[in-house]
Design a protein around this motif. Sequence first.
Motif, short mmCIF file in Angstrom:
data_model
loop_
_atom_site.label_atom_id
_atom_site.label_comp_id
_atom_site.label_asym_id
_atom_site.label_seq_id
_atom_site.Cartn_x
_atom_site.Cartn_y
_atom_site.Cartn_z
N LYS A 123 -34.89 26.95 -19.71
CA LYS A 123 -35.08 26.36 -18.16
C LYS A 123 -35.56 24.91 -18.21
O LYS A 123 -35.68 24.33 -17.14
CB LYS A 123 -36.19 27.45 -17.58
CG LYS A 123 -35.37 28.77 -17.00
CD LYS A 123 -36.29 29.53 -16.17
CE LYS A 123 -35.45 30.54 -15.88
NZ LYS A 123 -36.21 31.57 -15.32
N THR A 124 -36.04 24.39 -19.21
CA THR A 124 -36.57 23.05 -19.37
C THR A 124 -36.12 22.45 -20.66
O THR A 124 -36.32 22.92 -21.86
CB THR A 124 -38.24 22.98 -19.10
OG1 THR A 124 -38.66 21.79 -19.39
CG2 THR A 124 -38.81 23.77 -20.37
N LYS A 125 -35.75 20.94 -20.61
CA LYS A 125 -35.37 20.39 -21.80
C LYS A 125 -36.66 19.57 -22.12
O LYS A 125 -36.78 19.19 -23.33
CB LYS A 125 -34.36 19.40 -21.50
CG LYS A 125 -34.38 18.59 -20.42
CD LYS A 125 -33.14 17.70 -19.91
CE LYS A 125 -33.71 16.92 -18.83
NZ LYS A 125 -32.52 15.96 -18.33
N ILE A 126 -37.77 19.58 -21.37
CA ILE A 126 -39.02 19.12 -22.01
C ILE A 126 -39.67 19.97 -22.71
O ILE A 126 -40.44 20.79 -21.80
CB ILE A 126 -39.65 18.27 -20.54
CG1 ILE A 126 -38.76 17.56 -19.99
CG2 ILE A 126 -40.93 17.46 -21.27
CD1 ILE A 126 -38.33 16.36 -20.49
N TRP A 127 -40.00 19.95 -23.65
CA TRP A 127 -40.88 21.38 -24.45
C TRP A 127 -42.22 20.99 -24.30
O TRP A 127 -42.84 21.82 -24.46
CB TRP A 127 -40.46 21.08 -25.74
CG TRP A 127 -40.66 20.22 -26.80
CD1 TRP A 127 -41.80 19.38 -27.07
CD2 TRP A 127 -39.65 19.36 -27.69
NE1 TRP A 127 -41.82 18.58 -27.96
CE2 TRP A 127 -40.60 18.36 -28.40
CE3 TRP A 127 -38.41 19.42 -27.96
CZ2 TRP A 127 -39.75 17.63 -29.16
CZ3 TRP A 127 -37.82 18.50 -28.92
CH2 TRP A 127 -38.50 17.58 -29.39
N ALA A 128 -42.75 19.89 -23.82
CA ALA A 128 -44.16 19.61 -23.49
C ALA A 128 -44.31 20.55 -22.26
O ALA A 128 -45.68 20.87 -22.01
CB ALA A 128 -44.46 18.27 -23.15
N THR A 129 -43.47 21.17 -21.49
CA THR A 129 -43.85 21.89 -20.58
C THR A 129 -44.57 23.30 -21.24
O THR A 129 -45.36 24.07 -20.59
CB THR A 129 -42.47 22.51 -19.95
OG1 THR A 129 -41.73 21.32 -19.59
CG2 THR A 129 -42.85 23.48 -18.69
N ALA A 130 -44.38 23.56 -22.48
CA ALA A 130 -45.20 24.56 -22.97
C ALA A 130 -46.70 24.50 -22.90
O ALA A 130 -47.30 25.40 -22.62
CB ALA A 130 -45.00 24.36 -24.60
N TYR A 131 -47.37 23.03 -22.94
CA TYR A 131 -48.73 23.22 -22.85
C TYR A 131 -49.01 23.92 -21.49
O TYR A 131 -49.96 24.43 -21.09
CB TYR A 131 -49.15 21.72 -23.01
CG TYR A 131 -48.85 21.29 -24.28
CD1 TYR A 131 -48.95 21.62 -25.56
CD2 TYR A 131 -47.84 20.23 -24.27
CE1 TYR A 131 -48.46 21.46 -26.64
CE2 TYR A 131 -47.50 19.47 -25.49
CZ TYR A 131 -47.75 20.13 -26.70
OH TYR A 131 -47.21 20.04 -27.86
N ASP A 132 -48.30 23.45 -20.34
CA ASP A 132 -48.60 23.74 -18.96
C ASP A 132 -48.53 25.55 -18.87
O ASP A 132 -49.00 26.05 -18.19
CB ASP A 132 -47.57 23.06 -18.00
CG ASP A 132 -47.30 21.73 -18.18
OD1 ASP A 132 -48.05 20.92 -18.63
OD2 ASP A 132 -46.55 20.92 -17.29
N THR A 170 -44.92 30.72 -11.84
CA THR A 170 -44.61 30.10 -13.10
C THR A 170 -44.72 28.61 -12.93
O THR A 170 -44.56 28.04 -11.66
CB THR A 170 -43.14 30.28 -13.48
OG1 THR A 170 -42.25 29.92 -12.28
CG2 THR A 170 -42.76 31.52 -13.82
N PRO A 171 -45.23 27.84 -13.87
CA PRO A 171 -45.54 26.36 -13.64
C PRO A 171 -44.12 25.66 -13.58
O PRO A 171 -43.18 26.46 -14.01
CB PRO A 171 -46.12 26.05 -15.07
CG PRO A 171 -45.74 26.82 -16.10
CD PRO A 171 -45.39 28.26 -15.47
N PRO A 172 -44.15 24.90 -12.78
CA PRO A 172 -42.71 23.76 -12.82
C PRO A 172 -42.50 23.14 -13.89
O PRO A 172 -43.33 23.00 -14.94
CB PRO A 172 -43.16 22.58 -11.85
CG PRO A 172 -44.82 22.55 -11.89
CD PRO A 172 -45.24 23.90 -12.15
#
Lengths: 447, 505
Positions: free
Chosen positions: B178-187, B8-10
């Motif tokens: 698991k993440t509060k930064i929704w830009a993790t979506a692109y990763d 999984t991506p960080p």
Amino acid sequence: MSNHYIERPRYTCAQGGAAATVTALPGGIPILHSPSGCAGNFAWTQNGGSGLQVGGYCGTLAIPSSSIQERDVVFGGDDRLREQIENTLKIMDGSIYAVLSSCVTEVIGDDIKSVVSDFKRKGIPIVGAETGGFKGNSYLGYDLILKSLFKDFLDRDLEKKKKRVNLWGIIPSYDPFWRGNLEEVRRLLEQLGLEVNSFFLAEDTIEAIRQAGSASLNIVISHAYGLEAAELFEEIHTTPYISVPLPIGASASESFLRTVGKTAKVSSKLTESVIRAEKKRYYRYLEPLTDCITDLDLQRYAVVIGDANNATAVTKFLADDLGWLPELTVCTDQLQEHEQERLREQLKHLESRYPVTLVFESDGSRIREHLKEKWPATGAGRYQNLFSPAFVVGSSLDRELALELGAPHLSVSFPVANRAILDRGYTGFRGGLRLIEDLIGAVVAGR
Amino acid sequence: MSYIDLKTPPKREDRLNACIAHAGTICEMAAGKGKKSCLQNDGDRSFTQGNICLLLPALAMLNTLPDNVVLQHSAVGCGSCTHSQNANVRFGSNARHGKPKDGIWLSTAMNETDVITGGEEKLEQAIIEADRRYKPFSITVVSGCVPGIIGDDIDSVVQRVQPEVNARLLPVHCEGFKTKIWATAYDAVYHGIGRTLLRSGEQSPDADGLSPYKGLERLPYTVNLMNVSSMGKIDELELERLLNSLRLEVNVFPVFTHPESMVKATQAALSISTCPTHDDYFLSYLEERFGVPALIRHMPIGIENTGLWLRDVAARFDREQDVERIIEHEEKELKAALAEFRPLFEGKKVFISAGEFRALATARLLEEIGFTVVGIRSFHHDHFAEVEYEKLAKSSTEDYVIDIANVQPFEEANLLRRLKPDLFLGHANGNGTASKLGIPTHAIYHTALAYIGYKGVYEIARRLHRELKNPIYNRKLADNVRLPYRDAWYETSPFSYITKGDSAA
């Protein structure tokens, strides 16, 4: 229908249904005990499915949420919830607060009941409901939050008022026509001299809701939604209930008025005079359309696709009032056997005796196959008895089917992405006229 | 080993120290360069409002892929946002192929039994059934919170089932908590694409050890134009027009790209991002594994930024002289066309709210057409944006507020009552607060509207001019409805509920 997935589910989860329901209460403030994304998911769902209605007084991204993170998952989210409620009370101006739990907070075992009851003891108007998404869909969420409301918010042991009734069964936002549908039913009940609490309309107040236990009768406009809440209501507040189908158009409204009139002990003289007056108006307005109905040959075969409230109710209207030919009715909800049976029962007693086939199918793309089965191709070459002229009444996801059939289409059941809906409704006599306008309007749009 | 080799991506808070809770100002944010420690320990809020999770932007991308089925593995509500995103899919298909088409999305609708016994078996069956029924080229298996918390392993399910199905299976991890930064979506999406459709290591290396996907040749004048769904076709066309004028061919990637043709991205001579918030993760992968270099700064929104963006591209192909001529011509024509709108904008105060890069680039654009920026809310912050804060700090005569917040309308309501802007630009479902306060509002992003390049500047100006000519709807609304906040809240500092990490300057 697949046992392993649902194709394009035409609803959201229990928490989403409950959140929309709380938002629709006067001064209602939902508090989600969930990860950050649930509120946004519901906002986008309504944006795409609820006839362009998003939110309300406290809806969409204004909804307080504990926005729990991974560390809360590890250590438990109760403290975070407590902090969130305390601060919500400082910032948000509401007349009722409702804590709604989510998948994550239920799996980790957070105890919202005890947190909520601590606040309740301090006199805060607050309730809680366990609405984890894995429990079921938005319709279930509606039932769950109503149960909490009836159990923990309503005053108890009130004296019954003879003419007072409560009305529910139509779900805010997930029936995009909820306001109009509730308003017309409310108007009809008022014509019978009843005093109505309908929870979610502009006329409703939080004080009247608190007093809902004083009603002599609960009227649930559904054969599937809000019924467990009605059972619980009766258990706690001793008010009996009736469950009636969504009354669309003259015939259904007429029997609705008789059923309610009888149960609510309205004099049959009054009931009959209301029916007479309503029908007089209805047919007076319908009369001038009659020439064009014949001249433009506006009778249609139909496929009706909808949720448990709409599918059979619209079918009955088409078959028994408009004289259309609803060959296939598809209910896209996943219902239990006894709920399915109640829907079948509705279509067994059509006045027109039109032989409608009712199927329960949650995968929209299979509707074409059900239609083929019902209406196999006959004839060949220039002599073919096609399923035509036809009409598809359903959701905006059924446009592709309509396109395939070369039929006009009207979105009446969630999701309704392609219409703006404010107070339009299809219930009652007035709603029947609206539905005729919209159906025929779609047929003659290119005229 | 790079991130893509991991299952999984960080999350971005780990990978980029991205943060979401900070009360700052433009001067402070710009000066933060090199000493951004104030933001390394992100703040928290002791009161929060709901927003979105990474699942939403991920689905916005995945739903556009032709011949792909999105299979959501979670409870039935996760992914119901698609009802809105489907409008974009229909509109985008129509714009690209002349026919609106609904996306296909499915949910395993995990129930109480699945939560107790695990949902892997159900997912396995769902994949097999979806493969047979829809016969798609690919199935993206998207996990939500529930499998994340009960421990379903979607990667091993995919591995197990892949030999039994024709469709290519892409696991995409979107466990919202698991993440509060929704830009993790692109990763997360790029991670799925990289590990399955564009698997590196199978190509035969050329001189520098790197070459396109196996059997494919390098295309020396083709550039990848990255679009994760933040641009509609109309904006793609504008950038294609400009890149064509530099004699470059454009390969738009990845939205609305057939998964089978995604390999083309490895053949390009250059990848060009329009937004570092979107693409840095995948551009590193294309560069490291396929030798496609990347440009990832400046967003082509606004006059100056579009010029900077184009100049960067031109420099890579030794076309500096061409680009100066093009820019000069474009700017001259645009500025003349803007003249009729400018008087209405001059001196009007504007507040902007969006994803960080978009908000900052749009702020600069609004300054260019005559507005004065009085506040910005960026949905998150990471170091890529420092240069943009600097640009704005230079162009402004007064310091103004920067709220780093994953929406949080309560802070916004408080700020707007103080700042009283004449205009508000916000993201979808994020304009309601300003509207109810009577402030004219405009969507900062919509795939049917033009925002990008020179044409975008003109069209934004034209739309704002139209809206400001009659802003009465919101004014009447404000007279008749109220926001759900107590009066006392407006007397309090808008940032009272930001707890730790707020050690500005």
